[in-house]
Design an enzyme around this catalytic site. Sequence first.
Site, PDB file in Angstrom:
ATOM      1  N   SER A 171       0.854  -1.190   0.000  1.00  0.00           N
ATOM      2  CA  SER A 171       0.000   0.000   0.000  1.00  0.00           C
ATOM      3  C   SER A 171       0.887   1.236   0.000  1.00  0.00           C
ATOM      4  O   SER A 171       1.692   1.403  -0.911  1.00  0.00           O
ATOM      5  CB  SER A 171      -0.942  -0.032   1.216  1.00  0.00           C
ATOM      6  OG  SER A 171      -1.852   1.046   1.179  1.00  0.00           O
ATOM      7  N   THR A 172       0.791   2.095   1.015  1.00  0.00           N
ATOM      8  CA  THR A 172       1.563   3.336   1.041  1.00  0.00           C
ATOM      9  C   THR A 172       3.061   3.063   0.912  1.00  0.00           C
ATOM     10  O   THR A 172       3.637   2.320   1.693  1.00  0.00           O
ATOM     11  CB  THR A 172       1.305   4.101   2.352  1.00  0.00           C
ATOM     12  OG1 THR A 172      -0.084   4.251   2.540  1.00  0.00           O
ATOM     13  CG2 THR A 172       1.967   5.466   2.308  1.00  0.00           C
ATOM     14  N   HIS A 225      -2.713  -0.924  -3.288  1.00  0.00           N
ATOM     15  CA  HIS A 225      -3.832  -0.015  -3.069  1.00  0.00           C
ATOM     16  C   HIS A 225      -3.612   1.235  -3.914  1.00  0.00           C
ATOM     17  O   HIS A 225      -2.675   1.996  -3.677  1.00  0.00           O
ATOM     18  CB  HIS A 225      -3.929   0.383  -1.593  1.00  0.00           C
ATOM     19  CG  HIS A 225      -4.233  -0.751  -0.680  1.00  0.00           C
ATOM     20  ND1 HIS A 225      -4.038  -0.692   0.687  1.00  0.00           N
ATOM     21  CD2 HIS A 225      -4.706  -1.998  -0.927  1.00  0.00           C
ATOM     22  CE1 HIS A 225      -4.393  -1.838   1.236  1.00  0.00           C
ATOM     23  NE2 HIS A 225      -4.799  -2.646   0.281  1.00  0.00           N
ATOM     24  N   MET A 281      -0.157   1.120   5.109  1.00  0.00           N
ATOM     25  CA  MET A 281      -0.975   1.366   6.303  1.00  0.00           C
ATOM     26  C   MET A 281      -1.946   0.216   6.539  1.00  0.00           C
ATOM     27  O   MET A 281      -2.333  -0.499   5.619  1.00  0.00           O
ATOM     28  CB  MET A 281      -1.790   2.642   6.130  1.00  0.00           C
ATOM     29  CG  MET A 281      -1.021   3.924   6.341  1.00  0.00           C
ATOM     30  SD  MET A 281      -2.161   5.318   6.289  1.00  0.00           S
ATOM     31  CE  MET A 281      -1.020   6.668   6.507  1.00  0.00           C
ATOM     32  N   ASP A 338      -4.313  -4.908   5.900  1.00  0.00           N
ATOM     33  CA  ASP A 338      -4.713  -5.711   4.742  1.00  0.00           C
ATOM     34  C   ASP A 338      -3.573  -6.661   4.376  1.00  0.00           C
ATOM     35  O   ASP A 338      -2.414  -6.268   4.320  1.00  0.00           O
ATOM     36  CB  ASP A 338      -5.041  -4.803   3.565  1.00  0.00           C
ATOM     37  CG  ASP A 338      -5.589  -5.570   2.363  1.00  0.00           C
ATOM     38  OD1 ASP A 338      -6.172  -6.653   2.577  1.00  0.00           O
ATOM     39  OD2 ASP A 338      -5.429  -5.082   1.231  1.00  0.00           O
TER      40      ASP A 338
END
Length: 377
Positions: A196-197, A223, A316, A319
């Site tokens: 993600s991030t 993401h 973050m 997930d």
Amino acid sequence: MAVKVLVVDDSSFFRRRVSEIINGDPRLEVIDTAVNGKEAVEKVAQLKPDVVTMDIEMPVLDGISAVRQIMDQTPTPILMFSSLTHEGAKATLDALEAGALDFLPKKFEDIARNRDEATSLLQQRVLEIARKRSFLRRPSKPAPSATTGQTASPAGGARAPVRPAAPSPAPAAKSKAPARFTSSGKRYQLVAIGTSTGGPVALQKVLTKLPANFPLPIVLIQHMPATFTAAFAQRLNGLSQITVTEAKDGDALKPGHAYLAPGGMQMMIDGRPGAARLKILDGGERMNYKPCVDVTFGSAAKVYGDKVLSMVLTGMGADGREGARMLKSAGSTIWAQDEESCVVYGMPQAVAKAGISSEDLPLDRIAERILVELNLK
């Protein structure tokens, strides 16, 4: 002490809106604003903010050029604001390549279901990247043009505010990266990576080190908004020796080919090993992440059992934890990126704390570890 933020945008309305949201959290404080990239570079040098929020399209000096100058002169965590268009995606990827740590859409309704969610998400992003000053690097060389390939960009696909990981049992003992890796001897049929991030830059660093004759298919879950994944896949493909494409419904999984889950959708694996195909499904209104790492990992566990080599990288939230748990239960291998090399140590931490991952790996050695595990090095 509050995190000091410099807000940079040529729109007085947007400067005011972002400042109100940031100042709404007692842990954050907007110390000044700037109306263009040149002014931003000067104020960063003078005021030494903890975080900068930066627009891309501005007069005098654009946001991408400003990021490069700031990272060269006064490295500071930078959060970009971007339009959700194909051109906006390419520009955002360039900004991330220049050294920005994360991005959010300028239209807050594109990232949340209501104002409260959008407010919370912006505040959380600023707080998270403020912790990564020591992580900052000098900018890379400018990325290739859009026709030859592009680079990376962080998370943006989550529609709900990030929830902290639930309390987890103490992690099982796991090895830190040794000076030299050795193969476990396991046989694999698929590589799966969720992030993600900070993930786009991380994925670029891993994929560009894999050889053209890589023997397994790779599924990538990042993401990211729907308008970004095609540009991101194109960029990765232009920079990598393996083939990278945005996944399409019905794609057959082929060796040496990486499939990036399309933003706003869910990617699942169907069929059997050696004849597996991808199913691209509607993201689902109740799903927090579109695409979701748990969904893809869980389907991989059902099809491939113990033959998956999987990794959870920077990001973050949590997930990937439950999907990784399913993979581990089936006998597959799960690694996590280590805290020091993560932009945000959320998703890898959730997997590590739950005792699911067997190794914590620094980002710059993950590709090496993959090649050794597959007896390619």
